[in-house]
Design a protein around this motif. Structure first.
Motif, PDB file in Angstrom:
ATOM      1  N   VAL A 132      29.918  37.786  31.798  1.00 12.48           N
ATOM      2  CA  VAL A 132      30.140  38.529  33.041  1.00 12.48           C
ATOM      3  C   VAL A 132      28.792  38.900  33.652  1.00 12.48           C
ATOM      4  O   VAL A 132      28.560  38.703  34.853  1.00 12.48           O
ATOM      5  CB  VAL A 132      31.021  39.770  32.798  1.00 12.48           C
ATOM      6  CG1 VAL A 132      31.039  40.679  34.011  1.00 12.48           C
ATOM      7  CG2 VAL A 132      32.442  39.340  32.427  1.00 12.48           C
ATOM      8  N   GLU A 133      27.889  39.414  32.842  1.00 16.15           N
ATOM      9  CA  GLU A 133      26.552  39.765  33.334  1.00 16.15           C
ATOM     10  C   GLU A 133      25.871  38.529  33.926  1.00 16.15           C
ATOM     11  O   GLU A 133      25.289  38.585  35.020  1.00 16.15           O
ATOM     12  CB  GLU A 133      25.720  40.339  32.185  1.00 16.15           C
ATOM     13  CG  GLU A 133      24.324  40.750  32.583  1.00 16.15           C
ATOM     14  CD  GLU A 133      23.534  41.325  31.421  1.00 16.15           C
ATOM     15  OE1 GLU A 133      22.291  41.332  31.517  1.00 16.15           O
ATOM     16  OE2 GLU A 133      24.127  41.764  30.419  1.00 16.15           O
ATOM     17  N   PHE A 134      25.954  37.408  33.226  1.00 16.28           N
ATOM     18  CA  PHE A 134      25.338  36.170  33.693  1.00 16.28           C
ATOM     19  C   PHE A 134      25.999  35.672  34.974  1.00 16.28           C
ATOM     20  O   PHE A 134      25.324  35.159  35.867  1.00 16.28           O
ATOM     21  CB  PHE A 134      25.416  35.109  32.591  1.00 16.28           C
ATOM     22  CG  PHE A 134      24.735  33.817  32.943  1.00 16.28           C
ATOM     23  CD1 PHE A 134      23.375  33.765  33.156  1.00 16.28           C
ATOM     24  CD2 PHE A 134      25.473  32.657  33.049  1.00 16.28           C
ATOM     25  CE1 PHE A 134      22.740  32.566  33.481  1.00 16.28           C
ATOM     26  CE2 PHE A 134      24.859  31.457  33.374  1.00 16.28           C
ATOM     27  CZ  PHE A 134      23.481  31.412  33.586  1.00 16.28           C
ATOM     28  N   ALA A 135      27.307  35.807  35.083  1.00 16.01           N
ATOM     29  CA  ALA A 135      28.030  35.346  36.275  1.00 16.01           C
ATOM     30  C   ALA A 135      27.478  35.986  37.539  1.00 16.01           C
ATOM     31  O   ALA A 135      27.400  35.340  38.588  1.00 16.01           O
ATOM     32  CB  ALA A 135      29.519  35.653  36.147  1.00 16.01           C
ATOM     33  N   PHE A 136      27.066  37.238  37.438  1.00 15.50           N
ATOM     34  CA  PHE A 136      26.566  37.939  38.619  1.00 15.50           C
ATOM     35  C   PHE A 136      25.174  37.475  39.041  1.00 15.50           C
ATOM     36  O   PHE A 136      24.668  37.897  40.074  1.00 15.50           O
ATOM     37  CB  PHE A 136      26.617  39.449  38.425  1.00 15.50           C
ATOM     38  CG  PHE A 136      28.021  39.982  38.432  1.00 15.50           C
ATOM     39  CD1 PHE A 136      28.910  39.645  39.445  1.00 15.50           C
ATOM     40  CD2 PHE A 136      28.464  40.816  37.420  1.00 15.50           C
ATOM     41  CE1 PHE A 136      30.212  40.127  39.459  1.00 15.50           C
ATOM     42  CE2 PHE A 136      29.765  41.312  37.424  1.00 15.50           C
ATOM     43  CZ  PHE A 136      30.637  40.959  38.441  1.00 15.50           C
ATOM     44  N   THR A 137      24.549  36.580  38.264  1.00 16.96           N
ATOM     45  CA  THR A 137      23.282  35.983  38.686  1.00 16.96           C
ATOM     46  C   THR A 137      23.519  34.744  39.547  1.00 16.96           C
ATOM     47  O   THR A 137      22.582  34.230  40.147  1.00 16.96           O
ATOM     48  CB  THR A 137      22.392  35.604  37.484  1.00 16.96           C
ATOM     49  OG1 THR A 137      22.978  34.514  36.771  1.00 16.96           O
ATOM     50  CG2 THR A 137      22.159  36.805  36.570  1.00 16.96           C
ATOM     51  N   ALA A 138      24.752  34.277  39.616  1.00 18.10           N
ATOM     52  CA  ALA A 138      25.078  33.107  40.437  1.00 18.10           C
ATOM     53  C   ALA A 138      25.109  33.507  41.906  1.00 18.10           C
ATOM     54  O   ALA A 138      25.671  34.547  42.258  1.00 18.10           O
ATOM     55  CB  ALA A 138      26.433  32.526  40.027  1.00 18.10           C
ATOM     56  N   PRO A 139      24.525  32.684  42.764  1.00 22.29           N
ATOM     57  CA  PRO A 139      24.505  33.019  44.191  1.00 22.29           C
ATOM     58  C   PRO A 139      25.915  33.216  44.751  1.00 22.29           C
ATOM     59  O   PRO A 139      26.803  32.401  44.525  1.00 22.29           O
ATOM     60  CB  PRO A 139      23.841  31.800  44.833  1.00 22.29           C
ATOM     61  CG  PRO A 139      23.128  31.100  43.726  1.00 22.29           C
ATOM     62  CD  PRO A 139      23.879  31.417  42.474  1.00 22.29           C
ATOM     63  N   GLY A 140      26.098  34.334  45.439  1.00 18.79           N
ATOM     64  CA  GLY A 140      27.348  34.599  46.135  1.00 18.79           C
ATOM     65  C   GLY A 140      28.486  35.127  45.291  1.00 18.79           C
ATOM     66  O   GLY A 140      29.546  35.445  45.821  1.00 18.79           O
ATOM     67  N   VAL A 141      28.311  35.246  43.979  1.00 19.30           N
ATOM     68  CA  VAL A 141      29.390  35.745  43.124  1.00 19.30           C
ATOM     69  C   VAL A 141      29.386  37.269  43.162  1.00 19.30           C
ATOM     70  O   VAL A 141      28.374  37.908  42.897  1.00 19.30           O
ATOM     71  CB  VAL A 141      29.255  35.236  41.674  1.00 19.30           C
ATOM     72  CG1 VAL A 141      30.255  35.924  40.751  1.00 19.30           C
ATOM     73  CG2 VAL A 141      29.433  33.722  41.634  1.00 19.30           C
ATOM     74  N   HIS A 142      30.532  37.846  43.509  1.00 24.58           N
ATOM     75  CA  HIS A 142      30.649  39.306  43.549  1.00 24.58           C
ATOM     76  C   HIS A 142      31.748  39.839  42.647  1.00 24.58           C
ATOM     77  O   HIS A 142      31.801  41.037  42.384  1.00 24.58           O
ATOM     78  CB  HIS A 142      30.875  39.801  44.985  1.00 24.58           C
ATOM     79  CG  HIS A 142      32.087  39.225  45.655  1.00 24.58           C
ATOM     80  ND1 HIS A 142      33.362  39.596  45.335  1.00 24.58           N
ATOM     81  CD2 HIS A 142      32.190  38.280  46.621  1.00 24.58           C
ATOM     82  CE1 HIS A 142      34.222  38.916  46.079  1.00 24.58           C
ATOM     83  NE2 HIS A 142      33.531  38.109  46.874  1.00 24.58           N
ATOM     84  N   THR A 143      32.631  38.962  42.150  1.00 26.08           N
ATOM     85  CA  THR A 143      33.729  39.415  41.300  1.00 26.08           C
ATOM     86  C   THR A 143      33.944  38.422  40.169  1.00 26.08           C
ATOM     87  O   THR A 143      33.942  37.209  40.385  1.00 26.08           O
ATOM     88  CB  THR A 143      35.048  39.534  42.104  1.00 26.08           C
ATOM     89  OG1 THR A 143      34.833  40.421  43.205  1.00 26.08           O
ATOM     90  CG2 THR A 143      36.187  40.051  41.243  1.00 26.08           C
ATOM     91  N   VAL A 144      34.132  38.947  38.966  1.00 27.27           N
ATOM     92  CA  VAL A 144      34.531  38.143  37.807  1.00 27.27           C
ATOM     93  C   VAL A 144      35.887  38.669  37.395  1.00 27.27           C
ATOM     94  O   VAL A 144      36.097  39.884  37.327  1.00 27.27           O
ATOM     95  CB  VAL A 144      33.522  38.252  36.652  1.00 27.27           C
ATOM     96  CG1 VAL A 144      33.998  37.469  35.446  1.00 27.27           C
ATOM     97  CG2 VAL A 144      32.144  37.771  37.102  1.00 27.27           C
ATOM     98  N   PHE A 145      36.820  37.754  37.131  1.00 29.93           N
ATOM     99  CA  PHE A 145      38.169  38.192  36.808  1.00 29.93           C
ATOM    100  C   PHE A 145      38.756  37.393  35.654  1.00 29.93           C
ATOM    101  O   PHE A 145      38.260  36.326  35.295  1.00 29.93           O
ATOM    102  CB  PHE A 145      39.082  38.093  38.037  1.00 29.93           C
ATOM    103  CG  PHE A 145      39.450  36.687  38.422  1.00 29.93           C
ATOM    104  CD1 PHE A 145      40.630  36.102  37.974  1.00 29.93           C
ATOM    105  CD2 PHE A 145      38.609  35.932  39.240  1.00 29.93           C
ATOM    106  CE1 PHE A 145      40.962  34.810  38.338  1.00 29.93           C
ATOM    107  CE2 PHE A 145      38.934  34.648  39.608  1.00 29.93           C
ATOM    108  CZ  PHE A 145      40.113  34.073  39.159  1.00 29.93           C
ATOM    109  N   ALA A 146      39.808  37.950  35.078  1.00 29.71           N
ATOM    110  CA  ALA A 146      40.577  37.277  34.030  1.00 29.71           C
ATOM    111  C   ALA A 146      42.011  37.778  34.115  1.00 29.71           C
ATOM    112  O   ALA A 146      42.253  38.934  34.454  1.00 29.71           O
ATOM    113  CB  ALA A 146      40.006  37.581  32.656  1.00 29.71           C
TER     114      ALA A 146
END
Length: 181
Positions: A132-146
């Motif tokens: 989840v922490e790493f996902a927020f380093t991706a350009p334009g990603v603001h939400t991680v869900f499951a």
């Protein structure tokens, strides 16, 4: 799917947020390495060929499904894609975790599984918090869900410990999310 309204928790404020190091394509936490699958590993899982660096009960059913998913979608091996969960002490593969790339309207889904012999050690939480922490380093990603089936409350607890918040349920699916800090 998750909506775009914010949730109150973020992975960086979560007590489960691991010390995370990005070593090229590997993500390293205190006890785990999250390594991109190799084509040889995918072929071994799909071909039921055992590897000496796998836990005795790896691959589980979910790992076979992910290997098949990757085989059909090679883009799933990108930097924000699917990874194996490896114990740093001993180097055994004990599960899989990944982000389902590409993001859709700034949202990425996370999925994971740890083999039964390694459950109860906090590996799923540690790996999920890191992804989840790493996902927020991706350009334009603001939400991680499951999304989790109510029959699997342990997975919901993992997500909450990893910094996601349960924000919705329709009786068939409990939805969890974290928004960028």
């Amino acid at each position: 799917m998750s909506s775009s309204s914010p949730c109150s928790s973020s992975p960086s404020s979560s007590p489960a947020s691991p010390a995370l190091a990005d070593t090229g394509t590997d993500l390293t936490t205190d006890r785990l390495v999250l390594r991109t699958w190799t084509t040889a590993e995918i072929a071994a899982v799909l071909g039921d060929v055992r590897s000496p660096h796998w836990a005795a009960d790896f691959p589980a059913e979910g790992d076979r499904a992910i290997a098949g998913f990757i085989a059909e979608r090679p883009d799933a091996l990108g930097p924000y894609g699917q990874r194996q969960i490896i114990e740093r002490a001993g180097g055994l593969v004990v599960g899989a975790i990944g982000l389902f790339w590409p993001p859709e309207a700034g949202r990425l889904e996370v999925g994971y599984g740890v083999v039964p012999s390694r459950r109860g050690r906090g590996y799923a939480t540690e790996a999920a918090a890191a992804m989840v922490e790493f996902a927020f380093t991706a350009p334009g990603v603001h939400t991680v869900f499951a999304d989790v089936e109510p029959a699997n409350p342990a997975s919901g607890r993992v997500l909450e410990k990893a910094g996601l918040e349960r924000w919705s349920s329709d009786g068939k699916t409990a939805r969890y999310r974290a928004v960028a800090p």
